[in-house]
Design a protein around this motif. Structure first.
Motif, PDB file in Angstrom:
ATOM      1  N   ALA A  15       0.354  -0.812  -0.069  1.00  0.00           N
ATOM      2  CA  ALA A  15      -0.011   0.336  -0.083  1.00  0.00           C
ATOM      3  C   ALA A  15       0.678   1.263   0.213  1.00  0.00           C
ATOM      4  CB  ALA A  15      -0.929  -0.259   0.967  1.00  0.00           C
ATOM      5  N   PRO A  17       1.638   5.696  -1.278  1.00  0.00           N
ATOM      6  CA  PRO A  17       1.133   6.488  -2.035  1.00  0.00           C
ATOM      7  C   PRO A  17       1.708   6.534  -3.597  1.00  0.00           C
ATOM      8  CG  PRO A  17       2.219   7.243   0.076  1.00  0.00           C
ATOM      9  CD  PRO A  17       1.942   5.919   0.175  1.00  0.00           C
ATOM     10  N   TYR A  20      -3.201   7.188  -3.847  1.00  0.00           N
ATOM     11  CA  TYR A  20      -2.593   5.549  -3.491  1.00  0.00           C
ATOM     12  C   TYR A  20      -3.321   5.050  -3.871  1.00  0.00           C
ATOM     13  CZ  TYR A  20      -2.346   9.512  -0.227  1.00  0.00           C
ATOM     14  OH  TYR A  20      -2.205  10.440   0.770  1.00  0.00           O
ATOM     15  N   VAL A  43      -2.801   0.221  -4.215  1.00  0.00           N
ATOM     16  CA  VAL A  43      -2.669  -1.182  -3.276  1.00  0.00           C
ATOM     17  C   VAL A  43      -1.997  -1.786  -4.677  1.00  0.00           C
ATOM     18  CG1 VAL A  43      -3.413  -3.550  -2.216  1.00  0.00           C
ATOM     19  CG2 VAL A  43      -4.398  -1.270  -1.565  1.00  0.00           C
ATOM     20  N   LYS A  76      -6.238   1.457  -7.509  1.00  0.00           N
ATOM     21  CA  LYS A  76      -6.137   2.602  -6.799  1.00  0.00           C
ATOM     22  C   LYS A  76      -7.933   2.877  -5.983  1.00  0.00           C
ATOM     23  CE  LYS A  76      -6.053   7.887  -8.180  1.00  0.00           C
ATOM     24  NZ  LYS A  76      -6.157   8.591  -9.294  1.00  0.00           N
ATOM     25  N   ILE A  77      -6.791   3.786  -4.551  1.00  0.00           N
ATOM     26  CA  ILE A  77      -7.923   3.743  -3.218  1.00  0.00           C
ATOM     27  C   ILE A  77      -7.789   5.129  -3.312  1.00  0.00           C
ATOM     28  CG2 ILE A  77      -8.002   1.788  -2.588  1.00  0.00           C
ATOM     29  CD1 ILE A  77      -5.919   2.534  -0.683  1.00  0.00           C
ATOM     30  N   GLU A 102      -7.756   8.141  -0.357  1.00  0.00           N
ATOM     31  CA  GLU A 102      -6.945   8.698   1.410  1.00  0.00           C
ATOM     32  C   GLU A 102      -7.601   8.101   1.909  1.00  0.00           C
ATOM     33  OE1 GLU A 102      -4.423  11.644   3.126  1.00  0.00           O
ATOM     34  OE2 GLU A 102      -5.531  12.073   1.754  1.00  0.00           O
ATOM     35  N   LYS A 110      -9.228   5.201   2.217  1.00  0.00           N
ATOM     36  CA  LYS A 110      -9.392   3.760   2.375  1.00  0.00           C
ATOM     37  C   LYS A 110      -7.891   3.232   3.042  1.00  0.00           C
ATOM     38  CE  LYS A 110     -13.635   1.942   1.341  1.00  0.00           C
ATOM     39  NZ  LYS A 110     -14.501   1.420   2.462  1.00  0.00           N
ATOM     40  N   PHE A 111      -6.822   4.015   2.068  1.00  0.00           N
ATOM     41  CA  PHE A 111      -5.206   3.907   2.662  1.00  0.00           C
ATOM     42  C   PHE A 111      -5.511   4.153   3.876  1.00  0.00           C
ATOM     43  CE2 PHE A 111      -1.287   5.390   3.053  1.00  0.00           C
ATOM     44  CZ  PHE A 111      -0.547   4.791   2.581  1.00  0.00           C
ATOM     45  N   ARG A 112      -5.464   5.468   4.867  1.00  0.00           N
ATOM     46  CA  ARG A 112      -5.436   5.814   5.706  1.00  0.00           C
ATOM     47  C   ARG A 112      -6.333   4.514   7.230  1.00  0.00           C
ATOM     48  NH1 ARG A 112      -1.385   8.773   5.264  1.00  0.00           N
ATOM     49  NH2 ARG A 112      -1.604  10.424   4.480  1.00  0.00           N
ATOM     50  N   GLU A 150      -3.815   1.681   7.029  1.00  0.00           N
ATOM     51  CA  GLU A 150      -2.995   2.001   8.152  1.00  0.00           C
ATOM     52  C   GLU A 150      -2.842   2.204   9.854  1.00  0.00           C
ATOM     53  OE1 GLU A 150       0.018   5.458   6.661  1.00  0.00           O
ATOM     54  OE2 GLU A 150      -2.001   6.200   7.393  1.00  0.00           O
ATOM     55  N   PHE A 187       2.879  -1.340   4.372  1.00  0.00           N
ATOM     56  CA  PHE A 187       3.135   0.195   4.343  1.00  0.00           C
ATOM     57  C   PHE A 187       4.451   0.863   3.205  1.00  0.00           C
ATOM     58  CE2 PHE A 187      -0.676  -1.369   6.512  1.00  0.00           C
ATOM     59  CZ  PHE A 187      -1.683   0.014   5.449  1.00  0.00           C
TER      60      PHE A 187
END
Length: 373
Positions: A6, A8, A13, A15, A25-26, A28, A30-32, A35, A71
């Motif tokens: 995962a 940036p 962002y 995966v 592409k996800i 932000e 979802k990225f957070r 995390e 990450f």
């Protein structure tokens, strides 16, 4: 070992899966979410499991996010992509090679590992390992494994002569790169061996290519068209088609990185094509190159100013963008050209051609008109 990465990348962002070029592409948020879930030891969310199944046809193992996802942090100075010459040595002696004298020298394994950690700390996500011939370097396998473990998406540029070796195949099938680009220098032993100036090179390449295909490795062919093999251009294309492998063709021969002209006679004049006008690139800003000694430059061509990563570490890269801006100025033989806006090559490459006293028509679209480059 992680299944996914995962990270940036260029303002978004993603995966990613280490052995596939296509990612997910996800947003932000979802990225957070991932995390936070990873830090808290939470299980992989359903949306990620479903997305991985749809995109790659895989089933993520049950368990926590931190057991499946590695990450990556955003680039420290904007550099998300890099190429790395693990060495300049090669088992071929190709007449067209832009490397000139291919001396086998570089960092010891400890230095290679330190340099890879530096690139990771800089935020490099996409790494191209090249040479010379990277697969002949004794440190290739441990270096490749480390790059994978550090969460880099790896492409390998090779002549394929060692691809059939058991240890190499074992390493590349256990931890698959997203692409292996193999250079093709002919469709017959006579032509191939003649261009590489190594007897038996066609046999070794053919064996490596067959082994890679059988292993299901993600192969991509680079058809190098020179004056010595142009008559086999269609046969090389047909070979790629028979194997159902993607291919690209390279027809422009360049001077050596030292400004030497010895590679230029291999140019097939009939295969010179009109290149699109150069509109700038991100060399030095989002991309960088590292030579076998850990010296970073804006790209493989623009090596005039280098940063010693082994001495300065990751923070030395803070100067690379300014170096790129200086090297891209239309100076020297190109200063004052009234047609520079439609020039087809960058300034660093034009400088190499000029240093080699190459004919204008080999790099300047305006050469046949008698214009200044």
């Amino acid at each position: 070992m992680h299944e996914l990465i995962a990270a940036p990348f260029v303002g978004g962002y993603f995966v990613l899966r280490p052995d596939r070029l296509q990612g997910i592409k996800i947003p932000e948020v979802k990225f957070r979410e991932l995390e936070r879930g990873s830090a808290a030891g939470e299980a992989c969310p359903v949306w990620l499991v479903d997305a991985a199944s749809r995109r790659w046809g895989i089933t993520l193992p049950g368990g926590r996010i931190d057991e499946s996802v590695l990450f990556r942090q955003p680039p420290l100075y904007g550099h998300s992509r890099a190429s790395w010459e693990i060495n300049l040595g090669c088992d071929y002696d190709c007449e067209h090679c832009y490397l000139g004298e291919k001396r086998f020298a570089g960092l010891p394994d400890e230095g290679k590992f330190r340099m890879l950690h530096t690139l990771r700390d800089a935020g490099v996500l996409w790494l191209q390992i090249t040479g010379g011939e990277p697969l002949i370097d004794p440190g290739f396998i441990p270096s490749y494994r480390l790059a994978h473990e550090l969460g880099m998406m790896v492409e390998i540029l090779s002549n394929g002569s060692r691809l059939g070796h058991a240890k190499t195949l074992e390493a590349l099938t256990a931890l698959r790169p997203y692409r292996i680009s193999l250079s093709v220098y002919g469709a017959t032993a006579e032509t191939y061996d003649g261009l590489t100036r190594r007897r038996g090179s066609f046999k070794r390449f053919s064996k490596g290519l067959a082994a890679g295909v059988e292993a299901g490795l993600p192969l991509d062919l680079s058809l190098i068209i020179t004056s010595g093999n142009a008559h086999e251009q269609q046969r090389m294309r047909d070979w790629a088609g028979e194997l159902a492998l993607p291919y690209r063709e390279y027809t422009h021969m360049s001077p050596t990185i030292y400004g030497g002209a010895e590679s230029l006679p291999s140019q097939s004049v009939a295969h010179l094509t009109t290149r699109e006008p150069f509109k700038g690139c991100n060399a030095g800003h989002t991309f960088l190159h590292v030579d076998p000694h850990g010296l970073a430059s804006i790209c493989k061509v623009g090596r005039d100013e280098q940063i010693n990563l082994m001495a300065e570490g990751v923070h030395g890269l803070s100067r690379l963008g300014a170096i790129a801006d200086r090297l891209m100025l239309r100076t020297g033989g190109c200063s004052g050209c009234q047609l520079s806006e439609s020039c087809s090559v960058c300034r660093p490459l034009a400088k190499r051609y000029q240093g080699a006293k190459a004919p204008l028509k080999s790099y300047c679209q305006h050469g046949q008109k008698g214009s200044a480059a």
